[in-house]
Design an enzyme around this catalytic site. Structure first.
Site, PDB file in Angstrom:
ATOM      1  N   CYS A  94       0.850  -1.197   0.000  1.00  0.00           N
ATOM      2  CA  CYS A  94       0.000   0.000   0.000  1.00  0.00           C
ATOM      3  C   CYS A  94       0.887   1.250   0.000  1.00  0.00           C
ATOM      4  O   CYS A  94       1.605   1.477  -0.969  1.00  0.00           O
ATOM      5  CB  CYS A  94      -0.948  -0.047   1.204  1.00  0.00           C
ATOM      6  SG  CYS A  94      -2.176   1.263   1.255  1.00  0.00           S
ATOM      7  N   ASP A 101      -9.153  -2.903  -7.317  1.00  0.00           N
ATOM      8  CA  ASP A 101      -8.654  -1.884  -6.388  1.00  0.00           C
ATOM      9  C   ASP A 101      -9.348  -0.557  -6.680  1.00  0.00           C
ATOM     10  O   ASP A 101      -9.203   0.008  -7.759  1.00  0.00           O
ATOM     11  CB  ASP A 101      -7.140  -1.739  -6.548  1.00  0.00           C
ATOM     12  CG  ASP A 101      -6.499  -0.941  -5.422  1.00  0.00           C
ATOM     13  OD1 ASP A 101      -7.123   0.020  -4.944  1.00  0.00           O
ATOM     14  OD2 ASP A 101      -5.368  -1.286  -5.028  1.00  0.00           O
ATOM     15  N   HIS A 146      -7.886  -3.961  -3.308  1.00  0.00           N
ATOM     16  CA  HIS A 146      -6.705  -3.423  -2.634  1.00  0.00           C
ATOM     17  C   HIS A 146      -6.413  -4.268  -1.388  1.00  0.00           C
ATOM     18  O   HIS A 146      -7.307  -4.858  -0.799  1.00  0.00           O
ATOM     19  CB  HIS A 146      -6.965  -1.975  -2.234  1.00  0.00           C
ATOM     20  CG  HIS A 146      -5.756  -1.262  -1.718  1.00  0.00           C
ATOM     21  ND1 HIS A 146      -4.709  -0.898  -2.535  1.00  0.00           N
ATOM     22  CD2 HIS A 146      -5.419  -0.860  -0.463  1.00  0.00           C
ATOM     23  CE1 HIS A 146      -3.779  -0.286  -1.812  1.00  0.00           C
ATOM     24  NE2 HIS A 146      -4.185  -0.259  -0.548  1.00  0.00           N
TER      25      HIS A 146
END
Length: 294
Positions: free
Chosen positions: A174, A231, A263
């Site tokens: 991330c 995502d 995600h």
């Protein structure tokens, strides 16, 4: 308060993020705690991967940086030396139990894994329950240049503690995935990088002067990007633009997309976890590291 300029041992530091100075500030985080970040509660206990520290040296270390000591988590085999080194960069939640476990998983494969608490000067994201509060009050204040310098300091620590600096890699998740791309453009000593669903584009600022899409032609080590087709925060257009930029630059980096994954599909403690994609991504990462001399 006085000002200090953060520097790096790498020759391209100034070209990556020029003319940046930082205000000296105390370290808010001086030690690591156990458990998962508050913002990730409740934890999906049925899918959490727990890796034992048996056979490892694992725990907190202090890394000297330009303005003091930064806390980090280190895991490595308890026997041997001259280990390949992998820097592990966290999500916005900091170095909590999931990131520590990632380090232990890598150590079980024979690596020295170091996860620095890169938010240490700005606040403890592990103790904040709101994701937007973490982003606004901590993450948005962290300069890319300082992160590059802190990661260089981890490289120096590893060199002094049994790491093989001819075999240095980085992986991140991330927020850390974006940092992974940046560090691959920053450090000429890097052998390989694996970026898990890291943002590729976005608004530039004094603290974040360039995005990965701006640096595709400057990558000094091959990067494997792992992304989810579902995502909601990283447009597939950005992923395809990065893929095209890599090809145009003639580099060895690659991107793999899991069409049905969201995600944070590797975050086994969150509802976003997708076992098949996570396990395949872990295998791809291992193969990538070996292919590139790690």
């Amino acid at each position: 308060m006085s000002k200090t300029t953060t520097r790096s041992n790498n020759p391209d530091f100034a070209s990556l993020v020029p003319n940046v100075t930082f205000t000296r500030r105390a370290f808010v985080i001086t030690m690591l705690g156990a458990g998962f970040a508050l913002a990730t509660q409740p934890v999906m206990a049925e899918t959490v991967i727990k890796t034992s520290a048996e056979g490892l040296v694992a725990g907190e270390i202090k890394v000297p940086v330009s303005d003091g000591e930064m806390v980090a988590y280190r895991a490595q085999p308890d026997k041997g030396d001259n280990f390949s080194v992998i820097l592990v960069v966290s999500e916005i939640f900091g170095v909590h139990e999931h990131i520590a476990d990632i380090c232990r998983r890598l150590a079980k494969l024979g690596y020295m894994a170091i996860a620095p608490e890169l938010f240490a000067r700005y606040g403890d994201p592990r103790k904040i329950s709101g994701i937007q509060d973490i982003l606004a009050n901590i993450v948005s204040k962290v300069p890319d240049a300082q992160v590059m310098s802190d990661l260089d300091a981890c490289e120096a620590w590893a060199k002094d503690h049994g790491g093989d600096m001819h075999r240095l890699a980085i992986t991140g998740f991330c927020w850390g995935g974006r940092i992974t791309w940046l560090y691959a453009a920053h450090n000429p000593n890097l052998k390989a990088a694996v970026a898990w669903y890291g943002r590729l584009g976005g608004v530039v600022s004094e603290l974040t002067p360039r995005q990965p899409l701006d640096l595709a032609a400057q990558l000094k080590a091959p990067v494997l990007g792992l992304y989810g087709g579902q995502d909601q925060g990283i447009p597939l257009d950005d992923v395809e633009a990065m893929r095209a930029a890599i090809r145009k630059a003639g580099g060895k980096s690659e991107i793999h997309v899991y069409p049905d994954a969201p995600h944070a599909f590797n975050a086994d403690y969150r509802p976003s976890y997708r076992k098949d994609a996570a396990e395949d991504g872990w295998k791809r990462m291992q193969a990538w590291l070996k292919k590139n001399g790690m």
